[in-house]
Design a protein around this motif. Sequence first.
Motif, PDB file in Angstrom:
ATOM      1  N   ALA A   1     -23.562 -21.568  63.463  1.00 41.50           N
ATOM      2  CA  ALA A   1     -24.405 -20.110  63.633  1.00 41.50           C
ATOM      3  C   ALA A   1     -23.665 -19.058  63.942  1.00 41.50           C
ATOM      4  CB  ALA A   1     -25.697 -20.344  64.623  1.00 41.50           C
ATOM      5  N   ALA A   2     -22.675 -19.184  64.861  1.00 43.30           N
ATOM      6  CA  ALA A   2     -21.944 -17.929  64.977  1.00 43.30           C
ATOM      7  C   ALA A   2     -21.095 -17.700  63.764  1.00 43.30           C
ATOM      8  CB  ALA A   2     -20.918 -18.127  66.443  1.00 43.30           C
ATOM      9  N   ALA A   3     -20.630 -18.402  63.129  1.00 44.89           N
ATOM     10  CA  ALA A   3     -19.662 -18.020  61.813  1.00 44.89           C
ATOM     11  C   ALA A   3     -20.555 -17.343  61.126  1.00 44.89           C
ATOM     12  CB  ALA A   3     -19.315 -19.356  61.183  1.00 44.89           C
ATOM     13  N   HIS A   4     -21.761 -17.712  60.554  1.00 44.53           N
ATOM     14  CA  HIS A   4     -22.649 -17.153  59.642  1.00 44.53           C
ATOM     15  C   HIS A   4     -23.182 -15.841  60.135  1.00 44.53           C
ATOM     16  CE1 HIS A   4     -23.291 -20.486  57.322  1.00 44.53           C
ATOM     17  NE2 HIS A   4     -23.799 -21.156  58.009  1.00 44.53           N
ATOM     18  N   GLN A   5     -23.171 -15.528  61.351  1.00 45.65           N
ATOM     19  CA  GLN A   5     -23.632 -14.417  61.974  1.00 45.65           C
ATOM     20  C   GLN A   5     -22.484 -13.288  61.752  1.00 45.65           C
ATOM     21  OE1 GLN A   5     -24.450 -15.362  65.901  1.00 45.65           O
ATOM     22  NE2 GLN A   5     -26.705 -15.683  65.499  1.00 45.65           N
ATOM     23  N   GLY A   6     -21.177 -13.992  61.819  1.00 44.14           N
ATOM     24  CA  GLY A   6     -20.069 -13.061  61.663  1.00 44.14           C
ATOM     25  C   GLY A   6     -19.663 -12.712  60.325  1.00 44.14           C
ATOM     26  N   GLY A   7     -20.076 -13.755  59.243  1.00 40.92           N
ATOM     27  CA  GLY A   7     -19.944 -13.514  57.910  1.00 40.92           C
ATOM     28  C   GLY A   7     -20.885 -12.429  57.331  1.00 40.92           C
TER      29      GLY A   7
ATOM     30  N   LYS B   1     -18.476 -19.572  70.673  1.00 38.76           N
ATOM     31  CA  LYS B   1     -19.175 -18.756  69.786  1.00 38.76           C
ATOM     32  C   LYS B   1     -18.623 -17.134  69.446  1.00 38.76           C
ATOM     33  CE  LYS B   1     -22.666 -20.202  72.202  1.00 38.76           C
ATOM     34  NZ  LYS B   1     -24.223 -20.592  72.371  1.00 38.76           N
ATOM     35  N   LEU B   2     -18.241 -16.746  70.568  1.00 40.30           N
ATOM     36  CA  LEU B   2     -17.718 -15.371  70.279  1.00 40.30           C
ATOM     37  C   LEU B   2     -16.168 -15.263  69.322  1.00 40.30           C
ATOM     38  CD1 LEU B   2     -17.768 -12.513  71.231  1.00 40.30           C
ATOM     39  CD2 LEU B   2     -16.303 -13.048  73.017  1.00 40.30           C
ATOM     40  N   THR B   3     -15.549 -16.431  69.449  1.00 43.41           N
ATOM     41  CA  THR B   3     -14.313 -16.650  68.706  1.00 43.41           C
ATOM     42  C   THR B   3     -14.683 -16.588  67.327  1.00 43.41           C
ATOM     43  OG1 THR B   3     -12.953 -17.257  70.503  1.00 43.41           O
ATOM     44  CG2 THR B   3     -12.173 -17.870  68.393  1.00 43.41           C
ATOM     45  N   ALA B   4     -15.609 -17.503  66.899  1.00 44.57           N
ATOM     46  CA  ALA B   4     -16.072 -18.061  65.782  1.00 44.57           C
ATOM     47  C   ALA B   4     -16.866 -16.718  64.981  1.00 44.57           C
ATOM     48  CB  ALA B   4     -17.151 -19.264  65.721  1.00 44.57           C
ATOM     49  N   GLU B   5     -17.422 -15.858  65.759  1.00 46.27           N
ATOM     50  CA  GLU B   5     -18.068 -14.912  65.181  1.00 46.27           C
ATOM     51  C   GLU B   5     -17.078 -13.791  64.965  1.00 46.27           C
ATOM     52  OE1 GLU B   5     -21.790 -11.459  65.963  1.00 46.27           O
ATOM     53  OE2 GLU B   5     -21.582 -13.230  67.208  1.00 46.27           O
ATOM     54  N   SER B   6     -16.117 -13.376  65.785  1.00 41.68           N
ATOM     55  CA  SER B   6     -15.198 -12.509  65.552  1.00 41.68           C
ATOM     56  C   SER B   6     -14.270 -12.771  64.443  1.00 41.68           C
ATOM     57  CB  SER B   6     -14.313 -12.087  66.878  1.00 41.68           C
ATOM     58  OG  SER B   6     -13.659 -13.144  67.191  1.00 41.68           O
ATOM     59  N   PHE B   7     -13.626 -14.155  64.355  1.00 41.99           N
ATOM     60  CA  PHE B   7     -13.031 -14.325  63.176  1.00 41.99           C
ATOM     61  C   PHE B   7     -13.656 -14.258  61.774  1.00 41.99           C
ATOM     62  CE2 PHE B   7      -9.724 -15.944  65.901  1.00 41.99           C
ATOM     63  CZ  PHE B   7      -8.478 -16.381  65.519  1.00 41.99           C
ATOM     64  N   SER B   8     -14.698 -14.862  61.995  1.00 44.73           N
ATOM     65  CA  SER B   8     -15.601 -14.582  60.497  1.00 44.73           C
ATOM     66  C   SER B   8     -15.872 -13.193  60.198  1.00 44.73           C
ATOM     67  CB  SER B   8     -17.072 -15.366  60.794  1.00 44.73           C
ATOM     68  OG  SER B   8     -16.608 -16.759  61.162  1.00 44.73           O
ATOM     69  N   THR B   9     -16.183 -12.433  61.170  1.00 51.14           N
ATOM     70  CA  THR B   9     -16.217 -10.967  60.765  1.00 51.14           C
ATOM     71  C   THR B   9     -14.947 -10.608  59.985  1.00 51.14           C
ATOM     72  OG1 THR B   9     -18.070 -10.573  62.496  1.00 51.14           O
ATOM     73  CG2 THR B   9     -16.900  -8.725  61.568  1.00 51.14           C
TER      74      THR B   9
ATOM     75  N   VAL C   1     -18.444 -19.789  54.950  1.00 50.52           N
ATOM     76  CA  VAL C   1     -19.242 -20.968  54.468  1.00 50.52           C
ATOM     77  C   VAL C   1     -19.195 -21.783  55.661  1.00 50.52           C
ATOM     78  CG1 VAL C   1     -19.384 -22.970  52.761  1.00 50.52           C
ATOM     79  CG2 VAL C   1     -18.495 -20.931  52.121  1.00 50.52           C
ATOM     80  N   SER C   2     -20.495 -22.317  55.841  1.00 51.00           N
ATOM     81  CA  SER C   2     -20.720 -23.125  57.097  1.00 51.00           C
ATOM     82  C   SER C   2     -22.124 -23.925  56.744  1.00 51.00           C
ATOM     83  CB  SER C   2     -20.591 -22.446  58.392  1.00 51.00           C
ATOM     84  OG  SER C   2     -20.546 -23.478  59.545  1.00 51.00           O
ATOM     85  N   GLY C   3     -22.449 -24.880  57.781  1.00 50.99           N
ATOM     86  CA  GLY C   3     -23.467 -25.755  57.576  1.00 50.99           C
ATOM     87  C   GLY C   3     -25.098 -25.376  58.394  1.00 50.99           C
ATOM     88  N   MET C   4     -25.058 -24.149  58.885  1.00 52.23           N
ATOM     89  CA  MET C   4     -26.095 -23.604  59.574  1.00 52.23           C
ATOM     90  C   MET C   4     -26.710 -24.299  60.625  1.00 52.23           C
ATOM     91  SD  MET C   4     -29.258 -21.576  57.519  1.00 52.23           S
ATOM     92  CE  MET C   4     -30.517 -23.034  57.572  1.00 52.23           C
ATOM     93  N   ALA C   5     -25.733 -25.201  61.378  1.00 52.62           N
ATOM     94  CA  ALA C   5     -26.079 -25.840  62.614  1.00 52.62           C
ATOM     95  C   ALA C   5     -26.125 -24.736  63.763  1.00 52.62           C
ATOM     96  CB  ALA C   5     -25.076 -27.042  62.904  1.00 52.62           C
ATOM     97  N   LEU C   6     -26.648 -25.272  64.947  1.00 56.83           N
ATOM     98  CA  LEU C   6     -26.228 -24.612  66.165  1.00 56.83           C
ATOM     99  C   LEU C   6     -25.037 -24.179  66.454  1.00 56.83           C
ATOM    100  CD1 LEU C   6     -29.290 -26.205  68.209  1.00 56.83           C
ATOM    101  CD2 LEU C   6     -29.519 -24.051  66.581  1.00 56.83           C
TER     102      LEU C   6
END
Length: 365
Positions: free
Chosen positions: A159-165, A132-140, A150-155
């Motif tokens: 969710a981490a990708a959306h937060q990073g975006g 989750k940390l990786t997904a968020e930092s890459f997405s930011t 763009v993602s599917g708002m699943a848990l």
Amino acid sequence: MPVAPLAPDLAAWLRLSLTNGLNGEAFRKLLVTFGGPEQILGASRTALTAVVSGKLADAILDGDLYGDLAAVEAWLADSNNHVVTLADGEYPQALLQTPDPPPLIYVKGRLDLLNAPSLAVVGSRNATAQGKLTAESFSTALSNAGLAIVSGMALGIDAAAHQGGLAGLSSTVAIVGTGLDKVYPARNRDLAHAIAGRGAIVSEFALGTPPVAANFPRRNRLISGMTRGCLVVEAALSSGSLITARLSNELGKDVFAIPGSIHSTLSKGCHVLIKQGAKLVDDAADILSELRLPPLSAGHAGATKADPAPSSHPLLAHMAFDPCDIDTLAGRAGLPVHEVSAALIQLELEGAVAGLPGGLWQRVA
């Protein structure tokens, strides 16, 4: 306050989209034949049955959809809610290049993001803390570089990708498998409100549509269709995110995967993708280079990777980034189990480790 009536053209689009049994393929065939929804609804049964079945022609001509249309009218009273059809300029142009573009989509939030440069970031619902940390930092980092996430708002990873975006400059788009009057999963309600306010939530499903399993693969084709490529962060071999990656590959788009431990089930899917030709990445700059996008500016370069946790506790020397149980850690460190347990609690408070299901612990970068 009275609800404004739907424009006749939009009402026709909606009436057809809500007709029971009329799928996207048949809808598009009718559009090609008759030119537009109002012309379809004004056609004779004989003319309609030259394109679709008699049962479907009857449904088009005789369907009683007043309640459904009234619900959409009420929903559209909120200026943040939109219905976008194939005939609208705001319709995602990338979807027109896919085999099955939906005739219309429901949108909550920013219409400009529908045609913004974007990247899919997907992965496991049961993600590790590190994932989750990786997904968020890459997405930011990627959001700061000009790509809407763009993602599917699943848990988990979604969710981490959306937060990073949201934390970056280009925001995020959530494509969901329910009607936009529902939030699924309910645990993402706060996230959904944040995306609706600063990003966009998109669905091809009518208001009131519940979370049915068959809807999510359909959602995945829109995630792959709208984006320039797909990044998979963590995925088991059975993960639905591999569907998104496969669809992206079939559309000739770049697929990226982040490798992990050979002992982790959540790395198996990424490793399979890499063996099949996905590009191995360990930094957001790898993706930007592959997509021929400018590198991150100096002010945002530090967002591409998370810095190691600052803790210098000696127990960390005995922890890799693979999950590990307390007994194994105690054996490695030569310490009593109760001391290891106390140290892990302190390290968790510092953000250096994370507890996982099954009594396992993992170091977090």
